[in-house]
Motif scaffolding. Structure first.
Motif, PDB file in Angstrom:
ATOM      1  N   LEU A 146       0.829  -1.192   0.000  1.00  0.00           N
ATOM      2  CA  LEU A 146       0.000   0.000   0.000  1.00  0.00           C
ATOM      3  C   LEU A 146       0.864   1.243   0.000  1.00  0.00           C
ATOM      4  N   VAL A 147       1.871   1.256   0.859  1.00  0.00           N
ATOM      5  CA  VAL A 147       2.741   2.414   0.926  1.00  0.00           C
ATOM      6  C   VAL A 147       3.546   2.557  -0.348  1.00  0.00           C
ATOM      7  N   ARG A 148       3.986   1.424  -0.935  1.00  0.00           N
ATOM      8  CA  ARG A 148       4.693   1.497  -2.209  1.00  0.00           C
ATOM      9  C   ARG A 148       3.806   2.159  -3.261  1.00  0.00           C
ATOM     10  N   GLY A 149       2.510   1.808  -3.267  1.00  0.00           N
ATOM     11  CA  GLY A 149       1.598   2.431  -4.213  1.00  0.00           C
ATOM     12  C   GLY A 149       1.464   3.918  -3.984  1.00  0.00           C
ATOM     13  N   ILE A 150       1.375   4.315  -2.712  1.00  0.00           N
ATOM     14  CA  ILE A 150       1.300   5.737  -2.392  1.00  0.00           C
ATOM     15  C   ILE A 150       2.563   6.445  -2.838  1.00  0.00           C
ATOM     16  N   ALA A 151       3.722   5.783  -2.627  1.00  0.00           N
ATOM     17  CA  ALA A 151       4.998   6.379  -3.013  1.00  0.00           C
ATOM     18  C   ALA A 151       5.057   6.604  -4.514  1.00  0.00           C
ATOM     19  N   VAL A 152       4.600   5.615  -5.297  1.00  0.00           N
ATOM     20  CA  VAL A 152       4.617   5.768  -6.740  1.00  0.00           C
ATOM     21  C   VAL A 152       3.721   6.911  -7.175  1.00  0.00           C
ATOM     22  N   ALA A 153       2.540   6.993  -6.546  1.00  0.00           N
ATOM     23  CA  ALA A 153       1.627   8.080  -6.881  1.00  0.00           C
ATOM     24  C   ALA A 153       2.233   9.427  -6.551  1.00  0.00           C
ATOM     25  N   ALA A 154       2.880   9.523  -5.375  1.00  0.00           N
ATOM     26  CA  ALA A 154       3.505  10.780  -4.989  1.00  0.00           C
ATOM     27  C   ALA A 154       4.616  11.155  -5.937  1.00  0.00           C
ATOM     28  N   THR A 155       5.385  10.160  -6.384  1.00  0.00           N
ATOM     29  CA  THR A 155       6.463  10.432  -7.316  1.00  0.00           C
ATOM     30  C   THR A 155       5.908  10.968  -8.625  1.00  0.00           C
ATOM     31  N   ALA A 156       4.771  10.410  -9.059  1.00  0.00           N
ATOM     32  CA  ALA A 156       4.160  10.890 -10.285  1.00  0.00           C
ATOM     33  C   ALA A 156       3.785  12.353 -10.173  1.00  0.00           C
ATOM     34  N   VAL A 157       3.278  12.761  -8.999  1.00  0.00           N
ATOM     35  CA  VAL A 157       2.933  14.167  -8.799  1.00  0.00           C
ATOM     36  C   VAL A 157       4.165  15.038  -8.897  1.00  0.00           C
ATOM     37  N   GLU A 162      26.099  12.692   3.460  1.00  0.00           N
ATOM     38  CA  GLU A 162      24.746  13.264   3.500  1.00  0.00           C
ATOM     39  C   GLU A 162      24.119  13.146   2.122  1.00  0.00           C
ATOM     40  N   PRO A 163      22.848  12.773   2.039  1.00  0.00           N
ATOM     41  CA  PRO A 163      22.177  12.730   0.738  1.00  0.00           C
ATOM     42  C   PRO A 163      21.920  14.147   0.231  1.00  0.00           C
ATOM     43  N   PRO A 164      21.745  14.312  -1.065  1.00  0.00           N
ATOM     44  CA  PRO A 164      21.409  15.648  -1.585  1.00  0.00           C
ATOM     45  C   PRO A 164      20.062  16.113  -1.056  1.00  0.00           C
ATOM     46  N   ALA A 165      19.901  17.424  -0.971  1.00  0.00           N
ATOM     47  CA  ALA A 165      18.684  17.988  -0.378  1.00  0.00           C
ATOM     48  C   ALA A 165      17.426  17.569  -1.120  1.00  0.00           C
ATOM     49  N   TRP A 166      17.531  17.336  -2.426  1.00  0.00           N
ATOM     50  CA  TRP A 166      16.323  17.053  -3.204  1.00  0.00           C
ATOM     51  C   TRP A 166      15.670  15.717  -2.854  1.00  0.00           C
ATOM     52  N   VAL A 167      16.376  14.818  -2.157  1.00  0.00           N
ATOM     53  CA  VAL A 167      15.751  13.523  -1.869  1.00  0.00           C
ATOM     54  C   VAL A 167      14.491  13.689  -1.027  1.00  0.00           C
ATOM     55  N   ARG A 168      14.424  14.726  -0.212  1.00  0.00           N
ATOM     56  CA  ARG A 168      13.251  14.912   0.653  1.00  0.00           C
ATOM     57  C   ARG A 168      12.025  15.400  -0.110  1.00  0.00           C
ATOM     58  N   GLU A 169      12.193  15.670  -1.382  1.00  0.00           N
ATOM     59  CA  GLU A 169      11.046  16.010  -2.222  1.00  0.00           C
ATOM     60  C   GLU A 169      10.399  14.759  -2.814  1.00  0.00           C
ATOM     61  N   HIS A 170      10.934  13.592  -2.465  1.00  0.00           N
ATOM     62  CA  HIS A 170      10.443  12.318  -2.996  1.00  0.00           C
ATOM     63  C   HIS A 170      10.179  11.365  -1.840  1.00  0.00           C
ATOM     64  N   PRO A 171       9.376  10.330  -2.065  1.00  0.00           N
ATOM     65  CA  PRO A 171       9.074   9.379  -0.988  1.00  0.00           C
ATOM     66  C   PRO A 171      10.321   8.631  -0.532  1.00  0.00           C
ATOM     67  N   GLU A 172      10.333   8.262   0.748  1.00  0.00           N
ATOM     68  CA  GLU A 172      11.459   7.483   1.282  1.00  0.00           C
ATOM     69  C   GLU A 172      11.658   6.193   0.505  1.00  0.00           C
ATOM     70  N   THR A 173      10.573   5.597   0.042  1.00  0.00           N
ATOM     71  CA  THR A 173      10.649   4.306  -0.642  1.00  0.00           C
ATOM     72  C   THR A 173      11.376   4.369  -1.975  1.00  0.00           C
ATOM     73  N   MET A 174      11.826   5.543  -2.384  1.00  0.00           N
ATOM     74  CA  MET A 174      12.630   5.663  -3.602  1.00  0.00           C
ATOM     75  C   MET A 174      14.118   5.481  -3.323  1.00  0.00           C
ATOM     76  N   PHE A 175      14.530   5.422  -2.046  1.00  0.00           N
ATOM     77  CA  PHE A 175      15.956   5.467  -1.728  1.00  0.00           C
ATOM     78  C   PHE A 175      16.395   4.288  -0.874  1.00  0.00           C
TER      79      PHE A 175
END
Length: 293
Positions: free
Chosen positions: A5-16, A217-230
């Motif tokens: 379920l969370v993976r699905g939410i993550a994909v949807a958020a990434t699409a946005v 440290e990860p780049p700042a832009w990672v926080r603009e995407h779901p945790e499940t992408m990293f």
């Protein structure tokens, strides 16, 4: 714990995000805890290897994702009944299983192809080998529950005019044409250009030692995407306390998947060819499980 379920939410958020709206993922302060994503680069053909795959299956859903490899960093061809059985057991318990494919940095670092036009560093030949290996994984093992492909040794730069990211994007689309919804994971093993978030479900942005991880440290832009992408892989964490410290850092650094081991890179081989000692492994499972409740 979050799973499909969370993976699905993550994909949807990434699409946005991709459409330019922009979604800020949950802050580290929310108590988010990564799941375990593990490269299981050992053979299921021997009893001890299959026993370790059974241990991973028994540890789901704390163990969420497993990369399975074959001889010579390629899919086991001809068909390996033991590999199929390992995939089936893991999938039956709910794990996401990915087949390993080497992309050789598309030959840009001098690595050469071995199965298609052997000895070539040409991008077109690497692309053909990547496609052939991914196709073999899907053709031989898809019916047993293989969920997607893990593309290793990927470039971290988009390339001039997006040349490199376009190649990986085309590879991913071909994989998904053969298997709708297939997971695409990339492993540059280091900080990567943000363009790759458009072509991958998961990006391994850290693969290095526990010592390096302390200050990375990860780049700042990672926080603009779901945790499940990293995904973060940490080796050489010698003690249980070192492992716990790395897990805490992974949580704070927006990692959706993490794995920590005391094994190191050596002349004998990779740190991913065996599980850590039992006490270390069980404690890692407890640390992740505790924070997922």
């Amino acid at each position: 714990m979050r799973r499909s379920l969370v993976r699905g939410i993550a994909v949807a958020a990434t699409a946005v995000v991709t459409m330019g709206v922009g979604v800020a993922a949950a802050d580290a302060g929310t108590g988010y805890q990564p799941a375990i994503g593990i490269p299981a680069y050992w053979s299921p053909e021997v009893e001890s290897g299959m026993a370790m795959f059974d241990r991973l299956a028994e540890a789901t859903p704390t163990v969420d994702t497993v990369i399975i490899n074959g001889p010579a960093s390629a899919p086991p061809v001809p068909f390996s009944a033991a590999t199929a059985e390992a995939i089936r057991r893991l999938r039956r318990e709910g794990a996401t299983v990915l087949g390993y494919v080497d992309t050789g940095y598309l030959g840009r670092t001098g690595l050469t192809t071995t199965r298609v036009a052997p000895g070539s560093t040409e991008i077109a030949d690497w692309r053909a080998q990547i496609d052939a290996d991914a196709k073999a994984w899907q053709r031989l093992y898809g019916r047993y529950g293989l969920a997607g492909i893990f593309l290793d040794q990927t470039l971290s730069s988009c390339g001039v005019d997006g040349e490199y990211v376009d190649v990986y994007g085309a590879v991913g689309r071909q994989i998904q044409r053969r298997q709708r919804g297939a997971t695409i994971a990339l492993n540059p093993g280091t900080t990567v250009d943000e363009c790759y978030t458009d072509v991958a479900d998961v990006i391994m942005i850290f693969e290095n030692t526990a010592e390096v991880y302390q200050t990375w440290e990860p780049p700042a832009w990672v926080r603009e995407h779901p945790e499940t992408m990293f995904w973060h892989l940490i080796h050489g964490a010698a003690t249980i306390d070192d492992m716990r410290a790395a897990l805490a850092l992974a949580r704070d650094r927006h990692a959706g998947y993490v794995y920590v081991t005391n094994h190191t890179i050596s002349a004998a081989g990779s740190p991913w060819t065996d599980l850590p000692p039992a006490e270390y492994w069980e404690d890692q499972l407890r640390q992740v499980r505790r924070r997922c409740r």
